[in-house]
Design a protein around this motif. Structure first.
Motif, PDB file in Angstrom:
ATOM      1  N   GLN A 114       0.843  -1.191   0.000  1.00  0.00           N
ATOM      2  CA  GLN A 114       0.000   0.000   0.000  1.00  0.00           C
ATOM      3  C   GLN A 114       0.880   1.243   0.000  1.00  0.00           C
ATOM      4  O   GLN A 114       1.772   1.379   0.838  1.00  0.00           O
ATOM      5  N   LEU A 115       0.610   2.148  -0.930  1.00  0.00           N
ATOM      6  CA  LEU A 115       1.353   3.401  -1.016  1.00  0.00           C
ATOM      7  C   LEU A 115       0.647   4.449  -0.167  1.00  0.00           C
ATOM      8  O   LEU A 115      -0.552   4.709  -0.356  1.00  0.00           O
ATOM      9  N   GLU A 116       1.378   5.050   0.747  1.00  0.00           N
ATOM     10  CA  GLU A 116       0.799   6.045   1.645  1.00  0.00           C
ATOM     11  C   GLU A 116       1.568   7.356   1.496  1.00  0.00           C
ATOM     12  O   GLU A 116       2.746   7.450   1.855  1.00  0.00           O
ATOM     13  N   ALA A 117       0.892   8.348   0.928  1.00  0.00           N
ATOM     14  CA  ALA A 117       1.492   9.666   0.750  1.00  0.00           C
ATOM     15  C   ALA A 117       1.490  10.403   2.080  1.00  0.00           C
ATOM     16  O   ALA A 117       0.461  10.454   2.768  1.00  0.00           O
ATOM     17  N   GLU A 118       2.623  10.972   2.443  1.00  0.00           N
ATOM     18  CA  GLU A 118       2.755  11.605   3.745  1.00  0.00           C
ATOM     19  C   GLU A 118       3.653  12.838   3.673  1.00  0.00           C
ATOM     20  O   GLU A 118       4.365  13.045   2.698  1.00  0.00           O
ATOM     21  N   PHE A 119       3.634  13.616   4.751  1.00  0.00           N
ATOM     22  CA  PHE A 119       4.672  14.595   5.009  1.00  0.00           C
ATOM     23  C   PHE A 119       5.673  13.955   5.958  1.00  0.00           C
ATOM     24  O   PHE A 119       5.307  13.132   6.809  1.00  0.00           O
ATOM     25  N   THR A 250       8.300  10.042   9.304  1.00  0.00           N
ATOM     26  CA  THR A 250       6.965  10.158   8.732  1.00  0.00           C
ATOM     27  C   THR A 250       5.936  10.140   9.863  1.00  0.00           C
ATOM     28  O   THR A 250       6.160   9.530  10.906  1.00  0.00           O
ATOM     29  N   THR A 251       4.802  10.783   9.637  1.00  0.00           N
ATOM     30  CA  THR A 251       3.859  10.977  10.748  1.00  0.00           C
ATOM     31  C   THR A 251       2.411  10.638  10.412  1.00  0.00           C
ATOM     32  O   THR A 251       1.504  11.056  11.127  1.00  0.00           O
ATOM     33  N   GLY A 252       2.173   9.874   9.349  1.00  0.00           N
ATOM     34  CA  GLY A 252       0.811   9.428   9.093  1.00  0.00           C
ATOM     35  C   GLY A 252       0.354   9.636   7.665  1.00  0.00           C
ATOM     36  O   GLY A 252       0.705  10.620   7.012  1.00  0.00           O
ATOM     37  N   ALA A 253      -0.442   8.686   7.178  1.00  0.00           N
ATOM     38  CA  ALA A 253      -0.906   8.714   5.791  1.00  0.00           C
ATOM     39  C   ALA A 253      -1.910   9.836   5.562  1.00  0.00           C
ATOM     40  O   ALA A 253      -2.816  10.044   6.365  1.00  0.00           O
TER      41      ALA A 253
END
Length: 283
Positions: A114-119, A250-253
């Motif tokens: 699963q790809l999860e875009a994040e800051f 990273t801090t969340g999707a």
């Protein structure tokens, strides 16, 4: 905490990391608490002995970190009224971390990732182990930049195909033991002007070969990112782990979708990608 259980589960996870396959063990060996999960992850980390270059903080209850802060109304957080932890963390290793544009193989993963875009937060200072807790101001001063990231979620646990990615990724204790379900990390450029924009309002979307696949499902303010990092730094300090200059956290999707073999995925930050974009291909 039963040391034999920790050893057995961490050995199984380490074997799956090195050799592939999935961990399919009896339920009496499943982690049943946050502390048990983190002890298993620490032992897993020690067994594979790889270089940590980044950290993943999965915040399950943002209200826990903001409660009792001067700029927030005092209220009980969800985690204070339940048995679940307010968040969890995992390690990313050099062997599974790439700069954008990144290229992996499906065989690098145990599930359809699963790809999860994040800051992500990039540190400009070390946050070493010490006896006294870190203050929020010290965490803030250590931040060098906010960058674009893709967390590639995976699991070394056995899951029926119908349970992946959900509800599998909602199993907090199994996920916490397994590097917070971290499979790989892609790191992009700094978000321009990140100090002066509301990150929670920045549109984030995932495209496959130009076709929209997923849009933002949640926003995250810089204050929430800092609060989660502050919590994790102090808990990990007590466990004997520090953070280094150059680490990305990273801090969340914000947006997520399953990867498709051979499809180049592009995450755009901003309506037209005006804040930048980051790419991954999993062949």
């Amino acid at each position: 905490m039963p040391e034999d259980k920790i050893d057995k589960v961490s050995n199984a996870l380490a074997s799956a990391w090195r050799n592939g396959g999935s961990v399919n063990i009896s339920e009496d060996l499943w982690p049943m608490s946050f502390e048990e999960s983190m002890a298993i992850q620490d032992a897993f980390d020690a067994k594979i002995n790889e270089e940590i270059v980044a950290w993943k903080i999965a915040v399950t209850d943002p209200s826990h970190f903001l409660v009792n802060r001067p700029d927030q109304q005092t209220r009980p957080s969800e985690s204070e009224t339940s048995s679940l932890p307010p968040g969890l963390w995992g390690r990313y290793y050099e062997s599974v971390t790439q700069k954008s544009p990144a290229h992996f193989r499906m065989s690098d993963f145990h599930k359809q990732p699963q790809l999860e875009a994040e800051f992500g937060i990039r540190l400009g200072k070390d946050l070493p182990i010490r006896d006294e807790p870190y203050g929020l101001n010290e965490i803030t001063e250590a931040v060098e930049a906010v960058v674009m990231t893709i967390d590639v979620a995976d699991s070394r646990w056995y899951w029926d195909v119908s349970d992946w990615p959900f509800p599998a990724l909602h199993d907090i204790y199994k996920g916490a033991a397994d590097l917070a379900s971290g499979g790989a990390l892609v790191i992009g450029d700094e978000i321009p002007g990140w100090r002066d924009i509301d990150l929670a309002e920045v549109p984030v979307a995932i495209y496959f070969e130009g076709d929209l696949k997923a849009s933002r499902v949640r926003g995250q303010t810089f204050s929430e990112m800092l609060a989660g990092l502050h919590w994790a730094v102090n808990l990990l300090r007590q466990r004997g782990f520090g953070f280094q200059k150059g680490h990305t956290i990273t801090t969340g999707a914000i947006a997520h979708t399953l990867a498709e073999p051979g499809e180049q995925a592009t995450v755009r930050y901003g309506d037209e990608g005006e804040f930048g974009e980051i790419q991954i291909t999993i062949a």
